[in-house]
Design an enzyme around this catalytic site. Structure first.
Site, mmCIF file in Angstrom:
data_model
loop_
_atom_site.group_PDB
_atom_site.id
_atom_site.type_symbol
_atom_site.label_atom_id
_atom_site.label_comp_id
_atom_site.label_asym_id
_atom_site.label_seq_id
_atom_site.Cartn_x
_atom_site.Cartn_y
_atom_site.Cartn_z
ATOM 1 N N SER A 66 31.786 65.423 24.121
ATOM 2 C CA SER A 66 31.349 65.403 22.616
ATOM 3 C C SER A 66 30.119 66.157 22.180
ATOM 4 C CB SER A 66 30.883 63.913 22.432
ATOM 5 O OG SER A 66 30.591 63.609 21.124
ATOM 6 N N LYS A 85 35.770 58.183 25.516
ATOM 7 C CA LYS A 85 35.569 59.113 24.393
ATOM 8 C C LYS A 85 36.085 58.591 22.961
ATOM 9 C CE LYS A 85 34.283 63.067 22.247
ATOM 10 N NZ LYS A 85 35.051 63.209 21.024
ATOM 11 N N HIS A 110 33.883 56.077 21.753
ATOM 12 C CA HIS A 110 32.795 56.850 21.278
ATOM 13 C C HIS A 110 33.350 57.269 19.836
ATOM 14 C CE1 HIS A 110 31.264 60.692 20.040
ATOM 15 N NE2 HIS A 110 30.035 60.402 20.768
ATOM 16 N N ASN A 111 34.399 57.974 19.708
ATOM 17 C CA ASN A 111 34.701 58.177 18.199
ATOM 18 C C ASN A 111 34.799 57.181 17.345
ATOM 19 O OD1 ASN A 111 34.659 60.890 19.561
ATOM 20 N ND2 ASN A 111 36.632 61.541 18.247
HETATM 21 C C1 6PG Z 1 32.746 64.713 18.914
HETATM 22 C C2 6PG Z 1 33.445 64.525 17.678
HETATM 23 C C3 6PG Z 1 34.801 65.261 17.808
HETATM 24 C C4 6PG Z 1 35.450 65.430 16.337
HETATM 25 C C5 6PG Z 1 35.762 64.149 15.746
HETATM 26 C C6 6PG Z 1 36.071 64.038 14.354
HETATM 27 O O1 6PG Z 1 32.402 63.728 19.587
HETATM 28 O O2 6PG Z 1 32.060 65.646 19.181
HETATM 29 O O3 6PG Z 1 33.946 63.110 17.746
HETATM 30 O O4 6PG Z 1 35.428 64.671 18.855
HETATM 31 O O5 6PG Z 1 34.539 66.015 15.440
HETATM 32 O O6 6PG Z 1 36.830 63.590 16.683
HETATM 33 O O7 6PG Z 1 37.085 62.843 14.254
HETATM 34 P P1 6PG Z 1 37.923 62.699 12.864
HETATM 35 O O8 6PG Z 1 38.466 64.246 12.525
HETATM 36 O O9 6PG Z 1 38.749 61.835 13.215
HETATM 37 O O10 6PG Z 1 36.804 62.416 11.929
#
Ligand code: 6PG
Length: 475
Positions: free
Chosen positions: A128, A182, A185-186
């Site tokens: 991330s 992860k 986390h998202n």
């Molecule tokens: C990270 C972000 C990355 C991504 C997201 C966006 O941790 O660096 O979470 O993984 O930018 O997954 O997710 P969406 O397109 O579903 O909003």
């Protein structure tokens, strides 16, 4: 000379990760399906360290030291399986394939099991921090075997973000554990953003202020317990003026939030595990609602709003700060519950405090408040819920009156705050001595003889609702 590690897939994330590795003195083999990207990387950034470019997969694998360590940075999905297979065919037992994309943890479990049969370590890794993090220090969440962590850990900790000198990279657990964490986390990232968006919307509507006038408020909040990357960049985005029209940037962006799926996966998994992640679910559904312009237009034409339109109380700002913090605590508590449930389900033995630690830096949800979560788990690793940790209980108790006023104001003036409202409902639900679930049980027994338990005796019971209403013990 051979490379210490390789990266295949050189779109922005892969390229930046390769540069990060090279900058830390690791010789990096680089490869991309179309050779142009490989050549561009070496031409533009070759001076940053040692890159060993290859145009063919076989040459890429051959350029790696044994045991080989190759990181795949391709878009999650079917492409990943193809790349894994190509690499695996060229590899030997003991070699390691790391998938750094946002793969579904179930896919990672499947891939890990299949490669283990062939003696190859498969390491599904959450990474991330976006482009910037990949280059300057991401938060890294690897799953997979202990042996693979022994071989990869030092390199990953080397390139990860550091907070107080502690690297934001830890061995999360076996097989799909890294990608699961992860994913959560998202999900939390979705929830954080939804709560920030509700704060902005409510303050803007209620106080009639401009986005630029709200920016300093977020900046100020960023100095306190809400301090986090997402609050920081909210101020930046709110301040931004569209060059073409001279209007606030947020007013020229189409108000339909998109998603690539990790939030949806989090909710799907939570349903299976029976964990209420209402904050993440509401955030995911709020995006879905925003994405139905035809329904929104039809509703806007005929559905009335409240007669009250503003709430000029400046104290609303401080109330919203409390509501945001309290709702954030709820969202994280729910996410951590989900990780605990998955840990039991899959025997992952997740260390929740360690996960809070690696989320303190590098990742999108990095926040001051993760130190408090870590401290809560340090004090009691078997904490039933984060809400009950003394520090958080105190914060919630201090915030709850303001939180209720915020939800009341939002309801009164017709601003949707599903994040705030559902988080408050969760808070009130958890602290409730008796829940109306008892009535639900009674109804289930009435129409379906589904039985119920009694508060005063062991066993299962059924009442003869259609007959004389006597009770019988069924087990
Ligand atoms: C990270 C972000 C990355 C991504 C997201 C966006 O941790 O660096 O979470 O993984 O930018 O997954 O997710 P969406 O397109 O579903 O909003």
């Amino acid at each position: 000379d051979l490379a210490d590690i390789g990266v295949t897939g050189l779109a922005t994330m892969g390229r930046n990760l390769a540069r990060n590795l090279a900058r830390h003195g690791h010789a990096v083999a680089v490869h991309n399906r179309s050779a142009g990207r490989t050549d561009d990387l070496v031409r533009e950034f070759g001076g940053e360290g040692t890159f060993l470019p290859s145009h063919e997969t076989a040459a890429f694998v051959a350029s790696l030291k044994r045991p080989r360590r190759a990181i795949i940075m391709v878009k999650a999905g079917a492409a990943t399986d193809a790349v894994i297979e190509e690499l695996a065919e060229l590899m030997e037992p003991g070699d390691m394939i790391v998938d750094g994309g946002n793969a579904h943890y179930a896919d990672t479990r499947r891939r890990e099991a299949a490669l283990r049969e062939r003696g190859i370590h498969f390491v599904g890794t959450g990474i991330s921090g976006g482009e910037e993090g990949a280059l300057n220090g991401p938060s890294i969440m690897p799953g997979g075997s202990k042996e693979s962590w022994e071989a990869l850990g030092p390199i990953l900790q080397d390139i990860a973000a550091k907070v107080d000198g502690v690297p934001c990279a830890v061995h999360v657990g076996p097989d799909g554990a890294g990608h699961f964490v992860k994913m959560v986390h998202n999900g939390i990232e979705y929830s954080d953003m939804q709560l920030i968006a509700e704060s902005y919307d409510l303050l803007r509507q209620a106080l009639g202020v401009t986005p630029a006038e709200l920016a300093p408020i977020f900046r100020e909040w960023n100095e306190g317990e809400l301090g986090s990357y997402l609050i920081e960049i909210t101020a930046e985005v709110l301040d931004h003026v569209d060059a073409a029209t001279g209007t606030p940037f947020v007013d020229v962006v189409v108000d339909q939030a998109e998603q690539k799926g990790t939030g949806r996966w989090t909710v799907q998994s939570a349903l299976d595990l029976g964990v209420p992640v209402t904050g993440i679910a509401e955030a995911t559904f709020a995006r879905a609602l925003s994405g139905h312009p035809e329904q929104r237009a039809a509703a806007a034409r005929v559905l009335a709003g409240p007669s009250v339109s503003g709430a000029s109380e400046r104290s609303l700002i401080e109330d919203v700060r409390h509501a945001l913090y309290a709702s954030k605590i709820v969202a994280y508590a729910q996410g951590f519950d989900q990780m605990a449930a998955a840990s039991r389900e899959y025997d992952w033995n997740l260390d929740l405090g360690a996960l809070a630690t690696i989320w303190r830096g590098g990742c999108i949800i990095r926040a001051r408040f993760l130190d408090r979560i870590r401290a809560a788990y340090d004090a009691d690793p078997d904490l039933p819920t984060l809400l009950a940790a003394p520090d958080f209980a105190e914060a919630l108790n201090a915030a709850q009156d303001a939180w209720r006023r915020v939800v009341t104001t939002a309801v009164e003036i017709g601003v949707p705050t599903p994040g705030f409202s559902s988080a408050l409902a969760y808070y009130d639900g958890l602290r409730r001595e008796r829940l109306p679930a008892a009535l639900v049980q009674g109804l289930r027994d009435y129409f379906g003889a589904h039985t119920y338990h009694r508060v005063d005796r062991e066993g299962s019971f059924h009442t003869d609702w259609s007959g004389d209403r006597t009770e019988s013990q069924t087990s």
